[in-house]
Design a protein around this motif. Structure first.
Motif, PDB file in Angstrom:
ATOM      1  N   VAL A 115       4.806  25.273  16.422  1.00  9.07           N
ATOM      2  CA  VAL A 115       5.565  24.252  15.697  1.00  9.07           C
ATOM      3  C   VAL A 115       5.204  24.282  14.223  1.00  9.07           C
ATOM      4  O   VAL A 115       4.180  24.833  13.842  1.00  9.07           O
ATOM      5  N   ARG A 116       6.063  23.670  13.402  1.00  5.43           N
ATOM      6  CA  ARG A 116       5.778  23.528  11.974  1.00  5.43           C
ATOM      7  C   ARG A 116       6.257  22.148  11.528  1.00  5.43           C
ATOM      8  O   ARG A 116       7.347  21.702  11.919  1.00  5.43           O
ATOM      9  N   CYS A 117       5.445  21.478  10.709  1.00  4.43           N
ATOM     10  CA  CYS A 117       5.851  20.187  10.165  1.00  4.43           C
ATOM     11  C   CYS A 117       6.816  20.421   9.010  1.00  4.43           C
ATOM     12  O   CYS A 117       6.501  21.171   8.078  1.00  4.43           O
ATOM     13  N   GLU A 138      -0.737  18.398  19.160  1.00  2.00           N
ATOM     14  CA  GLU A 138      -0.910  17.038  19.673  1.00  2.00           C
ATOM     15  C   GLU A 138      -2.312  16.494  19.419  1.00  2.00           C
ATOM     16  O   GLU A 138      -2.557  15.299  19.565  1.00  2.00           O
ATOM     17  N   TYR A 139      -3.251  17.377  19.009  1.00  2.00           N
ATOM     18  CA  TYR A 139      -4.618  16.940  18.715  1.00  2.00           C
ATOM     19  C   TYR A 139      -4.823  16.675  17.222  1.00  2.00           C
ATOM     20  O   TYR A 139      -5.904  16.257  16.809  1.00  2.00           O
ATOM     21  N   LEU A 140      -3.807  16.937  16.411  1.00  2.00           N
ATOM     22  CA  LEU A 140      -3.904  16.703  14.977  1.00  2.00           C
ATOM     23  C   LEU A 140      -3.647  15.238  14.652  1.00  2.00           C
ATOM     24  O   LEU A 140      -3.112  14.487  15.462  1.00  2.00           O
ATOM     25  N   GLU A 141      -4.042  14.815  13.465  1.00  2.00           N
ATOM     26  CA  GLU A 141      -3.774  13.450  13.039  1.00  2.00           C
ATOM     27  C   GLU A 141      -2.272  13.202  13.033  1.00  2.00           C
ATOM     28  O   GLU A 141      -1.477  14.069  12.675  1.00  2.00           O
ATOM     29  N   GLU A 142      -1.881  11.992  13.416  1.00  2.00           N
ATOM     30  CA  GLU A 142      -0.455  11.671  13.524  1.00  2.00           C
ATOM     31  C   GLU A 142       0.217  11.596  12.159  1.00  2.00           C
ATOM     32  O   GLU A 142       1.381  11.955  12.002  1.00  2.00           O
ATOM     33  N   MET A 143      -0.535  11.128  11.150  1.00  2.00           N
ATOM     34  CA  MET A 143       0.031  10.942   9.821  1.00  2.00           C
ATOM     35  C   MET A 143      -0.018  12.226   9.001  1.00  2.00           C
ATOM     36  O   MET A 143      -0.963  13.008   9.093  1.00  2.00           O
ATOM     37  N   ARG A 191       0.843  -1.192   0.000  1.00  2.00           N
ATOM     38  CA  ARG A 191       0.000   0.000   0.000  1.00  2.00           C
ATOM     39  C   ARG A 191       0.882   1.247   0.000  1.00  2.00           C
ATOM     40  O   ARG A 191       2.096   1.155   0.106  1.00  2.00           O
ATOM     41  N   ASN A 192       0.233   2.384  -0.148  1.00  2.00           N
ATOM     42  CA  ASN A 192       0.992   3.629  -0.155  1.00  2.00           C
ATOM     43  C   ASN A 192       1.570   3.885   1.240  1.00  2.00           C
ATOM     44  O   ASN A 192       0.837   3.828   2.234  1.00  2.00           O
ATOM     45  N   PRO A 193       2.861   4.152   1.344  1.00  2.00           N
ATOM     46  CA  PRO A 193       3.469   4.393   2.662  1.00  2.00           C
ATOM     47  C   PRO A 193       2.929   5.669   3.293  1.00  2.00           C
ATOM     48  O   PRO A 193       2.580   6.623   2.601  1.00  2.00           O
ATOM     49  N   GLU A 194       2.837   5.676   4.620  1.00  2.00           N
ATOM     50  CA  GLU A 194       2.365   6.839   5.348  1.00  2.00           C
ATOM     51  C   GLU A 194       3.521   7.474   6.108  1.00  2.00           C
ATOM     52  O   GLU A 194       4.471   6.793   6.477  1.00  2.00           O
ATOM     53  N   PHE A 195       3.421   8.773   6.328  1.00  2.00           N
ATOM     54  CA  PHE A 195       4.475   9.500   7.017  1.00  2.00           C
ATOM     55  C   PHE A 195       3.891  10.234   8.208  1.00  2.00           C
ATOM     56  O   PHE A 195       2.810  10.801   8.130  1.00  2.00           O
ATOM     57  N   ARG A 196       4.609  10.221   9.291  1.00  2.00           N
ATOM     58  CA  ARG A 196       4.215  10.988  10.463  1.00  2.00           C
ATOM     59  C   ARG A 196       4.715  12.420  10.320  1.00  2.00           C
ATOM     60  O   ARG A 196       5.736  12.671   9.702  1.00  2.00           O
TER      61      ARG A 196
END
Length: 222
Positions: free
Chosen positions: A170-172, A185-190, A135-140
């Motif tokens: 913070v910024r991803c 911390e309340y956002l989706e992990e992926m 499947r398509n890989p997921e990223f945190r």
């Protein structure tokens, strides 16, 4: 006696600040004449009394031993990084020589560089598990604290989270989305890699030569 509190590795001690100081959790100013708030004795994190119980960022002294797979930063040449904050000591850089990571935008004074956490974004030699190959890989999300520009809006609450007063928010480093320190911390992990996902080269597509062998995303060797 000075009141001491602990949370997420922080060793908070009540103190008096002699100049304008801002909370690193909510970014509001600490008001009062004496004993306006708390400061971590290890990493200099500053907090209101009311914010100490909800601080979401771990102390850097606690984070270092928890990094299972250290990834070194790709440092720029030392120079002047005005209006930025050091991710190590949390102080403003201003006219002091500093470096930043070209990959994740982690900033550090030149004198703090050796104490920087090796927690950069992993950009290569990512090996997929047997499950992920089908499947398509997921990223945190790879969250980097601070240095979010003024006017930028939190992806969760849609309120302004950027500030030039302290190291906060913070910024991803994958999708580029900013968030409050109390919201991420309340956002989706992926992470979905953001609006530019079609132009982003994920780690499993990059191969590096290690000891004469090419390790690719599928885990094989050529």
């Amino acid at each position: 006696p000075r009141v001491k509190l602990t949370r997420l590795g922080h060793r908070f001690q009540r103190r008096t600040f002699r100049k304008r100081t801002f909370c690193h959790h909510c970014t509001d100013m600490l008001w009062g004449i004496v004993n306006q708030g708390y400061q971590c004795q290890s990493c200099n994190f500053v907090s209101h009394d009311r914010c100490v119980p909800v601080v979401a960022m771990s102390c850097t002294s606690k984070e270092a031993p928890q990094i299972d797979n250290p990834v070194p930063h790709t440092w720029s040449r030392a120079g002047v990084c005005r209006k930025e904050f050091c991710n190590v000591c949390r102080r403003r850089i201003d006219d002091i020589r500093a470096v930043h990571c070209d990959i994740c935008k982690y900033f550090a004074h030149e004198s703090c560089q050796d104490q920087a956490l090796s927690n950069c974004r992993k950009c290569a030699t990512f090996v997929l598990s047997a499950d992920e190959k089908s499947r398509n890989p997921e990223f945190r999300h790879h969250w980097v604290e601070g240095n979010v520009g003024p006017g930028e809006l939190c992806v969760r609450c849609f309120k302004e989270c950027g500030t030039t007063d302290c190291l906060s928010s913070v910024r991803c480093s994958w999708c580029g989305r900013p968030a409050h320190s109390g919201c991420f911390e309340y956002l989706e992990e992926m992470c979905d890699l953001g609006a530019m996902r079609r132009l982003v080269v994920p780690p499993h597509c990059v191969s590096l030569s290690l000891d004469g062998a090419c390790v690719n995303g599928s885990g094989g060797k050529n």
